[in-house]
Scaffold this motif. Structure first.
Motif, PDB file in Angstrom:
ATOM      1  N   MET A 178       0.822  -1.200   0.000  1.00  0.00           N
ATOM      2  CA  MET A 178       0.000   0.000   0.000  1.00  0.00           C
ATOM      3  C   MET A 178       0.864   1.262   0.000  1.00  0.00           C
ATOM      4  O   MET A 178       1.804   1.378   0.789  1.00  0.00           O
ATOM      5  CB  MET A 178      -0.899  -0.024   1.231  1.00  0.00           C
ATOM      6  CG  MET A 178      -1.997   0.990   1.237  1.00  0.00           C
ATOM      7  SD  MET A 178      -3.060   0.751   2.691  1.00  0.00           S
ATOM      8  CE  MET A 178      -4.432   1.791   2.240  1.00  0.00           C
ATOM      9  N   LYS A 179       0.538   2.205  -0.861  1.00  0.00           N
ATOM     10  CA  LYS A 179       1.283   3.462  -0.916  1.00  0.00           C
ATOM     11  C   LYS A 179       0.840   4.371   0.241  1.00  0.00           C
ATOM     12  O   LYS A 179      -0.242   4.180   0.820  1.00  0.00           O
ATOM     13  CB  LYS A 179       1.047   4.176  -2.242  1.00  0.00           C
ATOM     14  CG  LYS A 179      -0.372   4.703  -2.392  1.00  0.00           C
ATOM     15  CD  LYS A 179      -0.478   5.633  -3.565  1.00  0.00           C
ATOM     16  CE  LYS A 179      -1.876   6.253  -3.618  1.00  0.00           C
ATOM     17  NZ  LYS A 179      -1.992   7.314  -4.599  1.00  0.00           N
ATOM     18  N   PRO A 180       1.636   5.385   0.598  1.00  0.00           N
ATOM     19  CA  PRO A 180       1.180   6.380   1.579  1.00  0.00           C
ATOM     20  C   PRO A 180      -0.052   7.109   1.040  1.00  0.00           C
ATOM     21  O   PRO A 180      -0.171   7.342  -0.165  1.00  0.00           O
ATOM     22  CB  PRO A 180       2.376   7.328   1.711  1.00  0.00           C
ATOM     23  CG  PRO A 180       3.553   6.547   1.236  1.00  0.00           C
ATOM     24  CD  PRO A 180       3.026   5.635   0.173  1.00  0.00           C
ATOM     25  N   LEU A 181      -0.962   7.487   1.922  1.00  0.00           N
ATOM     26  CA  LEU A 181      -2.178   8.182   1.511  1.00  0.00           C
ATOM     27  C   LEU A 181      -1.836   9.529   0.869  1.00  0.00           C
ATOM     28  O   LEU A 181      -0.894  10.212   1.288  1.00  0.00           O
ATOM     29  CB  LEU A 181      -3.093   8.389   2.709  1.00  0.00           C
ATOM     30  CG  LEU A 181      -3.566   7.098   3.399  1.00  0.00           C
ATOM     31  CD1 LEU A 181      -4.389   7.435   4.623  1.00  0.00           C
ATOM     32  CD2 LEU A 181      -4.359   6.227   2.439  1.00  0.00           C
ATOM     33  N   SER A 182      -2.609   9.916  -0.123  1.00  0.00           N
ATOM     34  CA  SER A 182      -2.304  11.135  -0.875  1.00  0.00           C
ATOM     35  C   SER A 182      -2.879  12.394  -0.228  1.00  0.00           C
ATOM     36  O   SER A 182      -2.511  13.508  -0.609  1.00  0.00           O
ATOM     37  CB  SER A 182      -2.828  11.016  -2.309  1.00  0.00           C
ATOM     38  OG  SER A 182      -4.208  10.714  -2.306  1.00  0.00           O
ATOM     39  N   THR A 183      -3.818  12.244   0.722  1.00  0.00           N
ATOM     40  CA  THR A 183      -4.364  13.417   1.424  1.00  0.00           C
ATOM     41  C   THR A 183      -3.433  13.777   2.574  1.00  0.00           C
ATOM     42  O   THR A 183      -3.422  13.115   3.608  1.00  0.00           O
ATOM     43  CB  THR A 183      -5.776  13.119   1.957  1.00  0.00           C
ATOM     44  OG1 THR A 183      -5.757  11.886   2.679  1.00  0.00           O
ATOM     45  CG2 THR A 183      -6.766  13.014   0.820  1.00  0.00           C
ATOM     46  N   LEU A 184      -2.643  14.823   2.376  1.00  0.00           N
ATOM     47  CA  LEU A 184      -1.608  15.209   3.336  1.00  0.00           C
ATOM     48  C   LEU A 184      -1.973  16.496   4.068  1.00  0.00           C
ATOM     49  O   LEU A 184      -2.651  17.370   3.532  1.00  0.00           O
ATOM     50  CB  LEU A 184      -0.279  15.439   2.608  1.00  0.00           C
ATOM     51  CG  LEU A 184       0.357  14.248   1.896  1.00  0.00           C
ATOM     52  CD1 LEU A 184       1.504  14.731   1.027  1.00  0.00           C
ATOM     53  CD2 LEU A 184       0.846  13.218   2.887  1.00  0.00           C
ATOM     54  N   ARG A 185      -1.491  16.608   5.299  1.00  0.00           N
ATOM     55  CA  ARG A 185      -1.587  17.879   6.015  1.00  0.00           C
ATOM     56  C   ARG A 185      -0.361  18.753   5.743  1.00  0.00           C
ATOM     57  O   ARG A 185      -0.251  19.863   6.237  1.00  0.00           O
ATOM     58  CB  ARG A 185      -1.755  17.618   7.519  1.00  0.00           C
ATOM     59  CG  ARG A 185      -3.131  17.059   7.860  1.00  0.00           C
ATOM     60  CD  ARG A 185      -3.376  16.946   9.342  1.00  0.00           C
ATOM     61  NE  ARG A 185      -2.515  15.934   9.954  1.00  0.00           N
ATOM     62  CZ  ARG A 185      -1.521  16.192  10.774  1.00  0.00           C
ATOM     63  NH1 ARG A 185      -1.215  17.452  11.075  1.00  0.00           N
ATOM     64  NH2 ARG A 185      -0.800  15.221  11.299  1.00  0.00           N
TER      65      ARG A 185
END
Length: 256
Positions: A178-185
């Motif tokens: 699984m890749k890191p989530l694309s919704t970043l803070r």
């Protein structure tokens, strides 16, 4: 949205009930999160059920779990996200499910498709598929042995329970990357669609990682695919008929 996977988990729960009636059981756990990887160990479904869900990151390696959680805490402060690897194990799967001649019925390929359909999953592996690419054949392949008590059996299970697209009767081992989530803070660069000018992406709410939850979704997907393969091969209009067909098949297979 990954909220869509809630429906998959619900359907998977029903599939697990069917599979359990014929002796097939599943479990999942996290084997890597970000840069932290759990130590390799013999994994059984019983072990997964007794220990995985009691751990905050669903990892069997206690030491690695602590490092994973520290890594998550750092990413919370930095506004970043983490990917990882989950593993699904299925025991009690009869040999002969799938096909060795039809590309669209190879069961390992169908499981790969099912795992890759989960949000943010960018890779799927059966058995030691990734490691096997760097080994010699003599180091990788599972030798076939025979004894009067066991009958025919394999010396190992590096193939993850498959041979030529069909199950061997050994535990199935399927992993998702699984890749890191694309919704970043921590906003990344983007482009405004109308003006074409550079902008900074909108900051949205984001989890640091959903790898532990993705393992549960993968369990459901594996259960769904196995249920379909079971019904395709043994059919029947009732559980009683399905069980009868399966038991007759297993008696025939064990005669050799």
């Amino acid at each position: 949205s990954a909220r869509e996977t809630a429906a998959r988990v619900a359907v998977g729960a029903v599939c697990k009930q069917l599979l359990s009636q014929v002796g097939i059981e599943l479990g999942s756990h996290v084997v890597a999160l970000g840069s932290v990887r759990a130590q390799s160990a013999k994994v059984t479904v019983g072990l997964l059920r007794s220990r995985a869900d009691r751990n905050p990151v669903r990892c069997l390696d206690v030491s690695a779990s602590k490092r994973m959680m520290r890594q998550i805490d750092r990413c919370v402060k930095e506004g970043d996200t983490l990917g990882g690897v989950f593993e699904v194990v299925a025991e009690g799967v009869p040999p002969g499910l799938g096909s060795h001649v039809h590309y669209d019925r190879r069961l390992d390929a169908l499981l790969g498709q099912a795992v890759l359909s989960i949000h943010a999953v960018k890779g799927a592996e059966v058995g030691d598929g990734v490691l096997g690419a760097s080994l010699r054949g003599s180091q990788l392949h599972d030798e076939i042995l025979y004894s009067k008590t066991k009958g025919f059996y394999r010396s190992s299970n590096r193939s993850g329970g498959f041979e030529g697209g069909m199950t061997t009767g050994q535990p199935l081992i399927v992993r998702g990357f699984m890749k890191p989530l694309s919704t970043l803070r921590k906003p990344l660069r983007s482009v405004e669609i109308n003006t074409k000018k550079p902008v900074v992406a909108t900051v949205e709410r984001s989890d640091v990682t959903t790898v532990p939850a993705a393992g549960v979704v993968a369990e459901a997907m594996v259960a769904f695919v196995l249920s379909q393969a079971l019904l395709d091969k043994f059919g029947g209009d009732s559980l009683r008929e399905l069980t009868r067909n399966l038991q007759g098949y297993l008696r025939q297979v064990r005669q050799f």
